[in-house]
Scaffold this motif. Sequence first.
Motif, PDB file in Angstrom:
ATOM      1  N   MET A 126      18.382 -38.409  59.999  1.00 16.20           N
ATOM      2  CA  MET A 126      19.625 -38.052  59.301  1.00 16.20           C
ATOM      3  C   MET A 126      20.775 -37.915  60.286  1.00 16.20           C
ATOM      4  N   VAL A 127      20.516 -37.245  61.399  1.00 12.13           N
ATOM      5  CA  VAL A 127      21.578 -37.036  62.383  1.00 12.13           C
ATOM      6  C   VAL A 127      22.047 -38.380  62.943  1.00 12.13           C
ATOM      7  N   GLY A 128      21.132 -39.339  63.065  1.00  9.43           N
ATOM      8  CA  GLY A 128      21.502 -40.667  63.536  1.00  9.43           C
ATOM      9  C   GLY A 128      22.532 -41.338  62.649  1.00  9.43           C
ATOM     10  N   TRP A 129      22.562 -40.978  61.363  1.00  5.45           N
ATOM     11  CA  TRP A 129      23.557 -41.523  60.445  1.00  5.45           C
ATOM     12  C   TRP A 129      24.973 -41.033  60.786  1.00  5.45           C
ATOM     13  N   PHE A 130      25.072 -39.923  61.510  1.00  7.23           N
ATOM     14  CA  PHE A 130      26.375 -39.339  61.828  1.00  7.23           C
ATOM     15  C   PHE A 130      26.954 -39.884  63.127  1.00  7.23           C
ATOM     16  N   GLY A 131      26.194 -40.714  63.860  1.00 11.97           N
ATOM     17  CA  GLY A 131      26.731 -41.341  65.056  1.00 11.97           C
ATOM     18  C   GLY A 131      26.079 -40.882  66.354  1.00 11.97           C
ATOM     19  N   SER A 189      12.870 -27.078  53.998  1.00 14.99           N
ATOM     20  CA  SER A 189      13.738 -27.370  55.137  1.00 14.99           C
ATOM     21  C   SER A 189      14.403 -28.754  55.080  1.00 14.99           C
ATOM     22  N   LEU A 190      13.611 -29.806  54.943  1.00 19.51           N
ATOM     23  CA  LEU A 190      14.197 -31.154  54.970  1.00 19.51           C
ATOM     24  C   LEU A 190      15.146 -31.422  53.805  1.00 19.51           C
ATOM     25  N   PRO A 191      14.782 -31.077  52.547  1.00 18.53           N
ATOM     26  CA  PRO A 191      15.745 -31.286  51.460  1.00 18.53           C
ATOM     27  C   PRO A 191      17.039 -30.490  51.647  1.00 18.53           C
ATOM     28  N   LEU A 192      16.918 -29.240  52.126  1.00 23.64           N
ATOM     29  CA  LEU A 192      18.129 -28.463  52.381  1.00 23.64           C
ATOM     30  C   LEU A 192      18.959 -29.089  53.503  1.00 23.64           C
ATOM     31  N   GLY A 193      18.284 -29.649  54.510  1.00 21.97           N
ATOM     32  CA  GLY A 193      19.001 -30.331  55.579  1.00 21.97           C
ATOM     33  C   GLY A 193      19.806 -31.502  55.055  1.00 21.97           C
ATOM     34  N   TYR A 194      19.213 -32.260  54.136  1.00 19.15           N
ATOM     35  CA  TYR A 194      19.929 -33.393  53.521  1.00 19.15           C
ATOM     36  C   TYR A 194      21.092 -32.884  52.675  1.00 19.15           C
ATOM     37  N   PHE A 195      20.845 -31.802  51.923  1.00 20.48           N
ATOM     38  CA  PHE A 195      21.892 -31.263  51.046  1.00 20.48           C
ATOM     39  C   PHE A 195      23.064 -30.729  51.852  1.00 20.48           C
ATOM     40  N   PHE A 196      22.770 -29.880  52.845  1.00 20.85           N
ATOM     41  CA  PHE A 196      23.848 -29.302  53.655  1.00 20.85           C
ATOM     42  C   PHE A 196      24.536 -30.356  54.520  1.00 20.85           C
ATOM     43  N   GLY A 197      23.725 -31.245  55.130  1.00 19.73           N
ATOM     44  CA  GLY A 197      24.277 -32.188  56.095  1.00 19.73           C
ATOM     45  C   GLY A 197      24.951 -33.388  55.481  1.00 19.73           C
ATOM     46  N   VAL A 198      24.326 -33.976  54.445  1.00 18.77           N
ATOM     47  CA  VAL A 198      24.828 -35.232  53.871  1.00 18.77           C
ATOM     48  C   VAL A 198      25.649 -34.974  52.614  1.00 18.77           C
ATOM     49  N   VAL A 199      25.055 -34.266  51.642  1.00 22.69           N
ATOM     50  CA  VAL A 199      25.752 -34.044  50.362  1.00 22.69           C
ATOM     51  C   VAL A 199      26.984 -33.157  50.557  1.00 22.69           C
ATOM     52  N   ASP A 216      28.336 -32.564  53.385  1.00 29.55           N
ATOM     53  CA  ASP A 216      29.088 -33.166  54.488  1.00 29.55           C
ATOM     54  C   ASP A 216      29.360 -32.197  55.653  1.00 29.55           C
ATOM     55  N   TYR A 217      28.411 -31.258  55.886  1.00 26.38           N
ATOM     56  CA  TYR A 217      28.511 -30.421  57.077  1.00 26.38           C
ATOM     57  C   TYR A 217      27.867 -31.092  58.280  1.00 26.38           C
ATOM     58  N   ARG A 218      27.258 -32.255  58.042  1.00 28.28           N
ATOM     59  CA  ARG A 218      26.728 -33.127  59.083  1.00 28.28           C
ATOM     60  C   ARG A 218      25.717 -32.406  59.974  1.00 28.28           C
ATOM     61  N   LEU A 219      25.843 -32.475  61.308  1.00 28.74           N
ATOM     62  CA  LEU A 219      24.843 -31.888  62.204  1.00 28.74           C
ATOM     63  C   LEU A 219      24.658 -30.393  61.940  1.00 28.74           C
ATOM     64  N   LEU A 220      25.738 -29.660  61.743  1.00 31.14           N
ATOM     65  CA  LEU A 220      25.656 -28.217  61.518  1.00 31.14           C
ATOM     66  C   LEU A 220      24.880 -27.916  60.235  1.00 31.14           C
ATOM     67  N   GLY A 221      25.089 -28.704  59.204  1.00 31.96           N
ATOM     68  CA  GLY A 221      24.371 -28.510  57.947  1.00 31.96           C
ATOM     69  C   GLY A 221      22.878 -28.724  58.096  1.00 31.96           C
ATOM     70  N   VAL A 222      22.495 -29.745  58.864  1.00 35.95           N
ATOM     71  CA  VAL A 222      21.075 -30.007  59.102  1.00 35.95           C
ATOM     72  C   VAL A 222      20.433 -28.804  59.787  1.00 35.95           C
ATOM     73  N   TRP A 223      21.130 -28.216  60.748  1.00 34.32           N
ATOM     74  CA  TRP A 223      20.550 -27.093  61.500  1.00 34.32           C
ATOM     75  C   TRP A 223      20.517 -25.800  60.694  1.00 34.32           C
ATOM     76  N   TYR A 224      21.425 -25.621  59.756  1.00 27.07           N
ATOM     77  CA  TYR A 224      21.390 -24.413  58.936  1.00 27.07           C
ATOM     78  C   TYR A 224      20.238 -24.422  57.937  1.00 27.07           C
ATOM     79  N   ALA A 225      19.582 -25.546  57.773  1.00 23.61           N
ATOM     80  CA  ALA A 225      18.415 -25.601  56.878  1.00 23.61           C
ATOM     81  C   ALA A 225      17.158 -25.057  57.553  1.00 23.61           C
ATOM     82  N   PHE A 226      17.091 -25.134  58.890  1.00 20.11           N
ATOM     83  CA  PHE A 226      15.871 -24.736  59.594  1.00 20.11           C
ATOM     84  C   PHE A 226      15.475 -23.265  59.375  1.00 20.11           C
ATOM     85  N   PRO A 227      16.410 -22.293  59.370  1.00 20.32           N
ATOM     86  CA  PRO A 227      15.981 -20.896  59.158  1.00 20.32           C
ATOM     87  C   PRO A 227      15.246 -20.677  57.844  1.00 20.32           C
TER      88      PRO A 227
END
Length: 476
Positions: A288-293, A425-435, A437-448
Motif C-alpha cells: 500500500m505504501v508503495g502506491w504513495f511513491g 489491522s490491514l483493512p483499517l490501514g487501507y481505510f485510513f491510508g487510501v480511503v 487519504d492519510y497515506r503513510l500516517l494512516g497506514v501506521w495508525y492502524a497498527f495499534p
Amino acid sequence: MHGNTLLFRIFAVPLSFIQKQKGMSYQFSKYETHYRNLTYLGVPIIIGQLGNLILNFADTLMIGHHSTEELAAAAFVNNMFTLVIIFAIGFTYAVTALVGTLYGQEKTYRIGELMKSAVAANTCMAVFLSVIMTALYLNVHRLGQPEELLPLIRPYFLIQLVSLPFVCWFNTFRQFTDGITDTKVAMWILVSGNVMNIFGNWILIYGHLGIPEMGLIGAGLSTMISRIVMAIVMAGVFFFGRKYREYRKGWRLGHTNRTDFRQITVLGLPLALQMGMEAAAFSLSSLMVGWFGTVSLAAHQVMLTISQLGYMIYYGLAAAVAVRISNFMGQRDYMAVRRTATAGIHLVFLLALSTSVPVFLCRHIIGGLFTDNADVISMVSMTIVPFMIYQFGDGMQCNYANALRGIAVVRPLTWIAFIAFFVVSLPLGYFFGVVMDYRLLGVWYAFPFGLTTAGLLYYVYYQKGLKRIESSTEKR
C-alpha cells in the motif's frame, strides 16, 4: 554475568518502588526470583534479537546514504523476506517448547534425538518457502512497485533467496540452545555475524580495499555471507561443542521419526502462521505504501527498522518467558508458570516505556540517521506518534503469545492473529491510508488496533489454556 546483574537491578528498583508507592496487591518477593531468572536468561536473547535487527539496520543505514532509490528497493525486498523469515523462525519455535519441556525432565538423550527430526522438518520448511519466494520473484513486476526500482529489486531479491535456508538452519539450532537455557551461544554468534556484515557492507556497498562499488548488491552479498557463516558456526557448536556431548548421543543413536516430525509440525505451524500474519500486517502494508511513491516507501522502511527495535527487545524477553514456562511445565509446577508470565509482563511493560520515550524525544532527528532526504525525515517524525501508541499492545502480545507457546497451547494463536492483523489491522490501514487519504500516517495508525487486539486475546486464551491443563492434571 555482571551486565545481567546490572540490568536486573535496573528492572528491580522501579518495580519495587511502584509496589511500595501504589500498594499493589502482589508482593515483590513472589516475583523477585522470576525477574532475576528472566533477566539472566532473556538479556542474551534480547542481544541476539537485536543482532537480527542490526542486520537490517546496517543495510538500511548504509544503503540510505548511498541512494534513496536503493533504500526504497531494499524496503520492498526486505519486507517481503521479513515476512517469510519470521514465518520460518516461528516454525522453529516449536523446538524451544519441546526441548524446554524435555530439559525440565532432564531427558538429554531425547533432546538429541528430537533435534534430528527438527532439522529435517525445518529443511522441508526452507524448501517450501524458497519455492514460494521464487514464484514471487517471477511475478515481482505485477506488484505495483515504481518501475524505476525493478532493476534494483530483482538482483537483490535473488541474493536474499539464496540465504533463506541458512536462516532456517541457524534458528533450528538456536532454539535448541535457548531451550536448554544456554542463551549466550546464539548471542555471541549473532554479534560476531553482524560485525562481519557491517564490515562487509563498508567494503561492498562503497567499494573499499580494492573491491568495486556495488551499492545495494553489495549489501545483499554481505548479508548473505554472514547468514551462511552463522548457520555453519551454530551447527558446528552443536556437533563439536564439548558441553553438548550428551545431546549428541541422542542425535547419533536416535532416528528421525514420524512422531517427532509430526509433533514439531503440529506445534510449529500455528506458531509460524501467528508470527507470519503479524509480519504480514507490516510487510503487506509496504505494498500500500508503495502506491504513495518512493519517498513514502523509504520513510516506511526507516520506521519499520525503528519499530523492530521495540519488537526485538520485547520478543527477546518474552522468549525467555516461553523457555522458563516450558521448563516448569516439564516439572508440572503451575504456580511457577503463572508467576513467570506475570513477571514477564511487568518487565516487558518496563522495557516498552524505556524504549519508546527516547525514540519520541528524538523524533525530529532520528530519520536523519538513515537518509539526508528532508521529506523522508519529516515523514518519519510524524509516524513516531502511532509507533508510541502501539508499544504496550505489542509488548502484551509478545509476552502472552510466548506464554501460550510455553504451555504448548498454540492453536488459538492462528485465528487470533488472523482476526487481529487481517480483519482489524490491514483493512483499517487501507481505510485510513487510501480511503481517508492519510497515506503513510494512516497506514501506521492502524497498527495499534491490531496489536492491542492480539495482546488481549492471547492473554485470555493463556489463562483458559493453563486452567484446562491444571484441571486435567488434578483428575489424573
